[in-house]
Design a protein around this motif. Structure first.
Motif, PDB file in Angstrom:
ATOM      1  N   UNK A 237     -46.311   1.845  42.135  1.00  0.00           N
ATOM      2  CA  UNK A 237     -44.896   2.081  41.898  1.00  0.00           C
ATOM      3  C   UNK A 237     -44.599   3.554  42.152  1.00  0.00           C
ATOM      4  N   UNK A 238     -43.336   3.855  42.470  1.00  0.00           N
ATOM      5  CA  UNK A 238     -42.963   5.223  42.785  1.00  0.00           C
ATOM      6  C   UNK A 238     -42.736   6.080  41.547  1.00  0.00           C
ATOM      7  N   UNK A 239     -42.455   5.461  40.397  1.00  0.00           N
ATOM      8  CA  UNK A 239     -42.337   6.240  39.161  1.00  0.00           C
ATOM      9  C   UNK A 239     -42.756   5.371  37.979  1.00  0.00           C
ATOM     10  N   UNK A 240     -42.870   5.981  36.807  1.00  0.00           N
ATOM     11  CA  UNK A 240     -43.566   5.354  35.692  1.00  0.00           C
ATOM     12  C   UNK A 240     -42.743   4.359  34.889  1.00  0.00           C
ATOM     13  N   UNK A 241     -41.443   4.474  34.900  1.00  0.00           N
ATOM     14  CA  UNK A 241     -40.625   3.574  34.080  1.00  0.00           C
ATOM     15  C   UNK A 241     -39.905   2.506  34.897  1.00  0.00           C
ATOM     16  N   UNK A 242     -40.029   2.573  36.207  1.00  0.00           N
ATOM     17  CA  UNK A 242     -39.240   1.688  37.078  1.00  0.00           C
ATOM     18  C   UNK A 242     -39.536   0.204  36.798  1.00  0.00           C
ATOM     19  N   UNK A 243     -40.815  -0.162  36.709  1.00  0.00           N
ATOM     20  CA  UNK A 243     -41.163  -1.573  36.575  1.00  0.00           C
ATOM     21  C   UNK A 243     -40.606  -2.179  35.299  1.00  0.00           C
ATOM     22  N   UNK A 244     -40.713  -1.450  34.196  1.00  0.00           N
ATOM     23  CA  UNK A 244     -40.219  -1.989  32.933  1.00  0.00           C
ATOM     24  C   UNK A 244     -38.690  -1.979  32.863  1.00  0.00           C
ATOM     25  N   UNK A 245     -38.079  -0.947  33.409  1.00  0.00           N
ATOM     26  CA  UNK A 245     -36.624  -0.881  33.320  1.00  0.00           C
ATOM     27  C   UNK A 245     -35.963  -1.975  34.142  1.00  0.00           C
ATOM     28  N   UNK A 246     -36.501  -2.248  35.319  1.00  0.00           N
ATOM     29  CA  UNK A 246     -35.908  -3.270  36.179  1.00  0.00           C
ATOM     30  C   UNK A 246     -36.506  -4.655  35.953  1.00  0.00           C
ATOM     31  N   UNK A 247     -37.438  -4.765  35.020  1.00  0.00           N
ATOM     32  CA  UNK A 247     -37.934  -6.075  34.618  1.00  0.00           C
ATOM     33  C   UNK A 247     -38.987  -6.676  35.518  1.00  0.00           C
ATOM     34  N   UNK A 248     -39.661  -5.886  36.351  1.00  0.00           N
ATOM     35  CA  UNK A 248     -40.693  -6.440  37.228  1.00  0.00           C
ATOM     36  C   UNK A 248     -42.029  -6.623  36.506  1.00  0.00           C
ATOM     37  N   UNK A 249     -42.367  -5.737  35.574  1.00  0.00           N
ATOM     38  CA  UNK A 249     -43.651  -5.824  34.892  1.00  0.00           C
ATOM     39  C   UNK A 249     -43.629  -4.934  33.658  1.00  0.00           C
ATOM     40  N   UNK A 250     -44.446  -5.309  32.639  1.00  0.00           N
ATOM     41  CA  UNK A 250     -44.610  -4.500  31.437  1.00  0.00           C
ATOM     42  C   UNK A 250     -45.952  -3.777  31.415  1.00  0.00           C
ATOM     43  N   UNK A 251     -46.692  -3.792  32.517  1.00  0.00           N
ATOM     44  CA  UNK A 251     -48.001  -3.162  32.545  1.00  0.00           C
ATOM     45  C   UNK A 251     -47.895  -1.654  32.336  1.00  0.00           C
TER      46      UNK A 251
END
Length: 741
Positions: free
Chosen positions: A327-341
């Motif tokens: 991912x390009x930054x650290x909070x992107x996945x959780x904020x946009x709902x793609x992953x909680x890893x």
């Protein structure tokens, strides 16, 4: 030379169980037709068997007549006409050979090679059963979907055009079959092209419960035989307190029979547009799938991610693979709902499988997403080679196992490590004179290291160079199962004792600890020879462990088990973390309870008790109670704080709950949440969902509240409504549907 006409289109067939008299009439007519065959030879062949029909028509009926002068066959009663792989049934069929035309009346049905069935009151169809005009038509597609029309035209066996059509996959109400189905589509014209595999609707509108809800001048969808076809998928719309109004409009592209691409643009009122993509491909010996996204948010920051996996079977023994998580930054996945890893792992590997051995070559790249993660200090691992061998039983009943390991860890900032390990063991099971079971084992572990800039003893005293160890162990385990069998149940009580002899050295300061920083001590590893997670640390010194288990098994599937145990160490091991429960001479007592007295209750409980201080260090509880009508679930977890050994874990205590009910055949509901008991009792997650589902329609209403604050991630509320129409797709939604609501 015989005529290619009337004789070939008929056969005597009594499979329908017609009366003997009718069979005599039918066979007599066929004999008459055969007698007249020489007279037909003088006629042009095209008049007898039109060139459009390559195969003969085979008739069966209760009665059959043939008009030689007009070249007309009339069949009555349970008539069946078969031409190739198409079958026409009716109460009465008239076949005009000159025009190559079948006129069918009364309970007409035409079965297509694809499995579709057309019903009608009357039909005029060509002799090849591929073209014609049908009145008062009803159609059942291969997936059970139904359609009805005032009239229809069939052309070439591949195209059906219906007028004044009603289409619905819903079942009719058994009590009131005249009542409109739950939903249906009415159209002035419907065209089904089996070559193109599409169904087109013109001047169409949808009715729900008999009430029109919206109008479409034109739309089309793949027919039931199509699994993949390029086109727009049903868009979704929702609202989030974080993103505002959200619209997702997916486009599916079938690149080839083996590959496809789905592009999904997102449009949000607060954060701008986002493009999500998924690529899938089947290989001759494997498959691949990649998911990614890219956006430029309201702060003009470029954000995105790429997840993917690929597998390829080189042959029956060897397989290779690739896993990508970036991912390009650290909070992107959780904020946009793609992953909680919280940690992303990318891997390239090859592996080989044998009857008694296994080999794998890995390379790893990690990406930490926590706020305090320093990715410069997280190693790149390549290569990581592992070989496992499990020997056959030898002459005395023992078995040998071998594990060889080679690992190279490289950092941008910090210690570089190269490790070669060899671990060999021999195990011998024995049966005692009173039914007791013995297991003897001997192991020898050898490890060689080379490190650069290793920090030792938490100081600035750093080391660069070689180090190693040789670590032997002897172990013996004794079990004595006591079994008691009743008429409807069986109980087993089993004491277990294990002793281990090991040297009091094995973890010198020149050996880095790369893979054994965490230690989980519970009933699952009480009798393990090494309770560290990896290879870098070993358990030093002699020790013995003991436990007692009780199990109960009932005739109706009920079961219960309890296990409790502890370990004693003759010498303290400085490498073992104080908070692990294994430090000191006596370890914590670990217990596990599994209880299922009937099909309505399932309970699992584990704990870890510090006996010396009479304090519980860990509790884990999971329980499910009830049936489909009302099912209650609960979970409770509590871990003690760990403020030593260089860790900063504040502990954890939370309560999870769920309540679900299958209210009736169609309606179900679920409420679930997690409450943080340690952080002031705050509700961390809460979700409510109500669902209706039948054979043709799905409706879900839900609400989800998430109370997480981390950098640009803020607490959010999501409301969503999902509507699913069989054969049409799903509409509605709300951001982050993939989280499950």
């Amino acid at each position: 030379m015989r005529s290619p006409g009337s004789i070939r289109i008929m056969r005597c067939d009594t499979r329908r169980g017609a009366t003997r008299r009718r069979r005599r009439i039918l066979c007599g007519l066929l004999l008459a037709a055969a007698t007249a065959a020489p007279l037909l030879c003088a006629l042009p062949a095209a008049a007898v068997e039109p060139p459009s029909r390559a195969e003969a028509i085979l008739f069966t009926a209760d009665t059959l007549s043939y008009d030689q002068e007009r070249r007309v066959i009339k069949a009555n009663g349970n008539v069946e006409a078969v031409q190739g792989d198409r079958t026409l049934k009716a109460d009465e069929i008239t076949y005009d050979e000159t025009r190559d035309l079948l006129i069918a009346t009364g309970n007409v049905s035409l079965t297509e090679p694809s499995g579709e069935v057309i019903f009608a009151s009357q039909a005029e169809i060509t002799g090849d059963l591929k073209s014609g005009v049908i009145e008062d038509l009803r159609l059942i597609l291969t997936d059970g979907t139904r359609a009805a029309a005032a009239s229809g035209r069939r052309t070439g066996g591949t195209e059906t055009e219906l007028t004044r059509t009603v289409y619905s996959p819903c079942d009719l109400c058994a009590e009131e079959p005249t009542r409109p189905p739950l939903w249906q589509i009415k159209a002035a014209k419907v065209r089904h092209d089996q070559n193109e595999k599409i169904v087109e609707f013109s001047d169409a509108w949808m009715e729900v419960g008999g009430v029109p809800v919206f109008y479409l001048p034109y739309f089309y969808q793949p027919d039931p035989t199509v699994k993949r076809k390029t086109g727009l998928l049903v868009p979704t719309f929702g609202n989030s307190s974080d993103f505002g109004l959200v619209a997702e409009i997916p486009v599916f592209i079938a690149l080839s029979p083996q590959a496809d691409l789905t592009l999904t643009p997102w449009f949000t009122t607060k954060e701008g547009a986002l493009l999500e993509a998924q690529y899938r491909r089947e290989l001759s010996r494997g498959e691949m799938k990649f998911d990614g996204s890219l956006t430029r948010d309201s702060t003009q920051k470029t954000r995105g991610h790429l997840f993917g996996e690929a597998r390829y079977d080189i042959d029956e023994r060897w397989r290779s693979g690739l896993d990508i998580e970036r991912t390009l930054d650290r909070t992107y996945l959780r904020r946009y709902g793609f992953s909680d890893q919280q940690t992303l792992t990318s891997r390239l590997y090859g592996e080989a499988f044998g009857r008694t051995d296994y080999f794998v070559a890995n390379s790893y790249v990690f990406q930490g997403l926590k706020s305090d993660d320093d990715n410069d200090t997280i190693p790149f691992v390549a290569p990581k080679l592992d070989y496992y061998h499990f020997g056959d039983v030898d002459a005395v009943g023992g078995r040998t196992d071998v594990h060889l390991d080679l690992a190279v860890l490289t950092r941008t900032d910090g210690t570089d490590t190269r490790r070669a390990s060899a671990r060999a063991g021999w195990t011998l099971p024995l049966l005692g004179p009173i039914g007791d079971l013995y297991t003897l084992s001997a192991t020898l572990w050898g490890d060689a290291y080379h490190v650069n800039d290793l920090e030792r003893d938490g100081s600035d005293n750093r080391y660069t160079g070689f180090s190693g160890r040789l670590f032997p162990q002897l172990a013996g385990e004794w079990r004595l199962p006591f079994a008691r069998a009743g008429e409807t149940s069986q109980q087993i009580i089993e004491p277990i004792v294990q002793g281990v002899l090991a040297p009091t050295f094995g973890n010198p300061s020149r050996i880095p600890n790369e893979d054994s920083e965490d230690m989980e001590f519970d009933t699952t590893n009480l009798f393990a020879l090494n309770r560290f997670a990896g290879l870098d640390q070993v358990e030093e010194g002699p020790r013995f462990s003991y436990g007692l288990s009780w199990s109960y098994f009932g005739a109706d599937g009920e079961r219960a088990s309890v296990f409790s145990g502890q370990s004693y160490r003759f010498f303290e091991d400085a490498a073992i973390p104080t908070a692990s429960g294994l430090s000191g001479n006596f370890s914590d007592v670990v217990t596990a309870v599994d209880l299922a007295p009937n099909k309505y209750l399932d309970l699992l409980y584990r704990n870890r008790i510090d006996v010396g201080e009479a304090a519980a260090r860990r509790h884990e509880l999971g329980a499910v109670l009830g049936s489909e009508l009302l099912r209650v679930g609960a979970s409770y977890v509590r871990f003690d704080e760990e403020n030593d050994d260089g860790t900063d874990f504040e502990g954890r205590e939370e309560l999870g709950f769920s309540l679900s009910s299958q209210l009736n055949r169609y309606w179900r509901t679920r409420i679930a949440g997690v409450r943080d008991l340690k952080g002031g009792g705050a509700q961390r997650d809460l979700g409510i969902r109500l669902t209706y589902e039948d054979e043709c329609f799905l409706f879900t209403f839900g609400y989800k509240r998430t109370d997480i604050e981390d950098r640009d991630i803020e607490p959010s509320d999501i409301f969503y409504v999902r509507l699913g129409f069989k054969t049409l797709g799903t509409v509605g939604g709300g951001l982050r549907q993939r989280d499950g609501g």
